[in-house]
Write a protein that holds these residues in place. Sequence first.
Motif, PDB file in Angstrom:
ATOM      1  N   VAL A  81       2.322 -11.460 -60.343  1.00 57.35           N
ATOM      2  CA  VAL A  81       2.922 -12.712 -59.879  1.00 57.35           C
ATOM      3  C   VAL A  81       1.908 -13.822 -60.102  1.00 57.35           C
ATOM      4  O   VAL A  81       0.721 -13.640 -59.833  1.00 57.35           O
ATOM      5  CB  VAL A  81       3.314 -12.627 -58.393  1.00 57.35           C
ATOM      6  N   GLY A  82       2.360 -14.946 -60.618  1.00 50.20           N
ATOM      7  CA  GLY A  82       1.443 -16.055 -60.862  1.00 50.20           C
ATOM      8  C   GLY A  82       2.201 -17.366 -60.963  1.00 50.20           C
ATOM      9  O   GLY A  82       3.420 -17.426 -60.758  1.00 50.20           O
ATOM     10  N   ALA A  83       1.478 -18.418 -61.280  1.00 52.64           N
ATOM     11  CA  ALA A  83       2.068 -19.751 -61.345  1.00 52.64           C
ATOM     12  C   ALA A  83       1.416 -20.558 -62.449  1.00 52.64           C
ATOM     13  O   ALA A  83       0.286 -20.280 -62.871  1.00 52.64           O
ATOM     14  CB  ALA A  83       1.924 -20.474 -59.999  1.00 52.64           C
ATOM     15  N   VAL A  84       2.143 -21.546 -62.913  1.00 50.97           N
ATOM     16  CA  VAL A  84       1.600 -22.580 -63.797  1.00 50.97           C
ATOM     17  C   VAL A  84       1.601 -23.882 -63.011  1.00 50.97           C
ATOM     18  O   VAL A  84       2.648 -24.317 -62.506  1.00 50.97           O
ATOM     19  CB  VAL A  84       2.436 -22.727 -65.078  1.00 50.97           C
ATOM     20  N   LYS A 149      11.228  -0.036 -55.992  1.00 47.30           N
ATOM     21  CA  LYS A 149      10.144  -0.382 -55.078  1.00 47.30           C
ATOM     22  C   LYS A 149       9.187  -1.374 -55.716  1.00 47.30           C
ATOM     23  O   LYS A 149       8.767  -2.344 -55.076  1.00 47.30           O
ATOM     24  CB  LYS A 149       9.385   0.882 -54.663  1.00 47.30           C
ATOM     25  N   VAL A 150       8.845  -1.163 -56.978  1.00 46.19           N
ATOM     26  CA  VAL A 150       7.966  -2.099 -57.679  1.00 46.19           C
ATOM     27  C   VAL A 150       8.626  -3.472 -57.768  1.00 46.19           C
ATOM     28  O   VAL A 150       7.990  -4.505 -57.536  1.00 46.19           O
ATOM     29  CB  VAL A 150       7.614  -1.559 -59.079  1.00 46.19           C
ATOM     30  N   GLN A 151       9.924  -3.483 -58.068  1.00 46.50           N
ATOM     31  CA  GLN A 151      10.656  -4.749 -58.148  1.00 46.50           C
ATOM     32  C   GLN A 151      10.658  -5.461 -56.796  1.00 46.50           C
ATOM     33  O   GLN A 151      10.451  -6.675 -56.720  1.00 46.50           O
ATOM     34  CB  GLN A 151      12.085  -4.475 -58.607  1.00 46.50           C
ATOM     35  N   LEU A 155       9.109  -9.160 -55.872  1.00 46.77           N
ATOM     36  CA  LEU A 155       9.895 -10.264 -55.318  1.00 46.77           C
ATOM     37  C   LEU A 155       9.294 -10.775 -54.014  1.00 46.77           C
ATOM     38  O   LEU A 155       9.270 -11.995 -53.763  1.00 46.77           O
ATOM     39  CB  LEU A 155      11.338  -9.814 -55.090  1.00 46.77           C
ATOM     40  N   ASP A 156       8.808  -9.876 -53.175  1.00 49.80           N
ATOM     41  CA  ASP A 156       8.161 -10.300 -51.931  1.00 49.80           C
ATOM     42  C   ASP A 156       6.898 -11.109 -52.227  1.00 49.80           C
ATOM     43  O   ASP A 156       6.622 -12.115 -51.558  1.00 49.80           O
ATOM     44  CB  ASP A 156       7.808  -9.085 -51.075  1.00 49.80           C
ATOM     45  N   ARG A 191      14.423 -16.962 -51.839  1.00 52.37           N
ATOM     46  CA  ARG A 191      14.461 -15.700 -51.115  1.00 52.37           C
ATOM     47  C   ARG A 191      14.881 -15.888 -49.662  1.00 52.37           C
ATOM     48  O   ARG A 191      14.678 -16.965 -49.075  1.00 52.37           O
ATOM     49  CB  ARG A 191      13.089 -15.015 -51.156  1.00 52.37           C
ATOM     50  N   ILE A 192      15.395 -14.833 -49.099  1.00 56.64           N
ATOM     51  CA  ILE A 192      15.788 -14.847 -47.691  1.00 56.64           C
ATOM     52  C   ILE A 192      14.560 -15.130 -46.828  1.00 56.64           C
ATOM     53  O   ILE A 192      13.491 -14.554 -47.019  1.00 56.64           O
ATOM     54  CB  ILE A 192      16.404 -13.499 -47.289  1.00 56.64           C
ATOM     55  N   GLY A 193      14.692 -16.068 -45.883  1.00 58.13           N
ATOM     56  CA  GLY A 193      13.633 -16.322 -44.925  1.00 58.13           C
ATOM     57  C   GLY A 193      12.589 -17.322 -45.347  1.00 58.13           C
ATOM     58  O   GLY A 193      11.558 -17.424 -44.707  1.00 58.13           O
TER      59      GLY A 193
END
Length: 354
Positions: A81-84, A149-151, A155-156, A191-193
């Motif tokens: 997971v990362g960002a630009v 589980k990896v997915q 996402l979390d 995402r939820i929450g």
Amino acid sequence: MKIRLDPWPVDTQDGQLTLKPFAGLVFNAETDTWAAVAPRDVPRRLEQVLVVDGKPRMEARLLLDDEAGGLSLAGFGAYVVGAVNLCPHGSRQAELYGVAAQRILAYSSDTPGTMLEPARLSPRNPHTGQLDYHPHRFNGAQLEGARGKVQRLMLDAEATLSSDLASALPLDEHDPNALPDTLVLQDGPVRIGGAGRAVLGYVKTLHTDYLGADRIGLLGTLKPGERTPVLRFRVGDQGGGADSEGREQRFTWYVRLCDPPFYQHPLAGVMRLEMHAPDDSDFVPRGVLDIANLSGTLLCRLASAPHKDPRAPQNLIPTAALEHAMGRAMGSPELVTRRIRAHIAQMYGPEAVA
């Protein structure tokens, strides 16, 4: 009858267009007038935009054989997971943020007494680094449980990163300073929450029709940068009364990124956007409306071109760059597979057993 092309290549997991009708209710949130809304400039108050995405990968399927002869499924996997980080006004270069691989040893929770330890795959050449797999249980014993589980972990992690990076978003109707200085564009629905943060989910594929036959025609007439009015719906609403109203409310609207070629379907170049909505609200918070107003201009600047990306224009330029960086962070799948085989041979091969 006219024949039109779906613009995305056939080797992608899904096409760009499916349009399964949404079962629940969708309400007007911004206006009762169903007409195109013109794009507006990106205000100087918005100082940075971060595009967040994640990438999962399964690296090996495993079969666990305990001493009692019981069998269960497991798998080695990884995600990034990362960002630009970019300036929406073009005053500085974009930068990658937080791109690092996390490796997972996912195993079924259905086998009593099974408790796996972290797996460290040490290379023969110390300069190539170690691969540390952290154990995580998944429910059930399905073949795809490890992949799921990896997915889920990816996402979390995406949701956590988006929330951490985004500015707080006031949910007031009239606050003149509601537009944040930092906006996060998150690939996929929000995402939820995660309410209360300036996170804008962008959905590249049109798989669910939230508009119906009487409204969807507007999408084909939008000009680049124009958007639809903001609508409101509830996630998971199945249209079956109070017991199936769903969990959280969302605002959603559509933006056109480019005009489609004549041979593509009229919704090519259209993207759906999504943000959290306060429960039981009959208004659009000022911050959400400000983001909706600038979204067409911003996304047209970030949209990809067909000669550079087969999923253009919806696969944004920063997203494509981030995907390449995440692939590098996970390493060559062939080399990782060789490391896994060598690890299992060392731990459980004939020489180890002897």
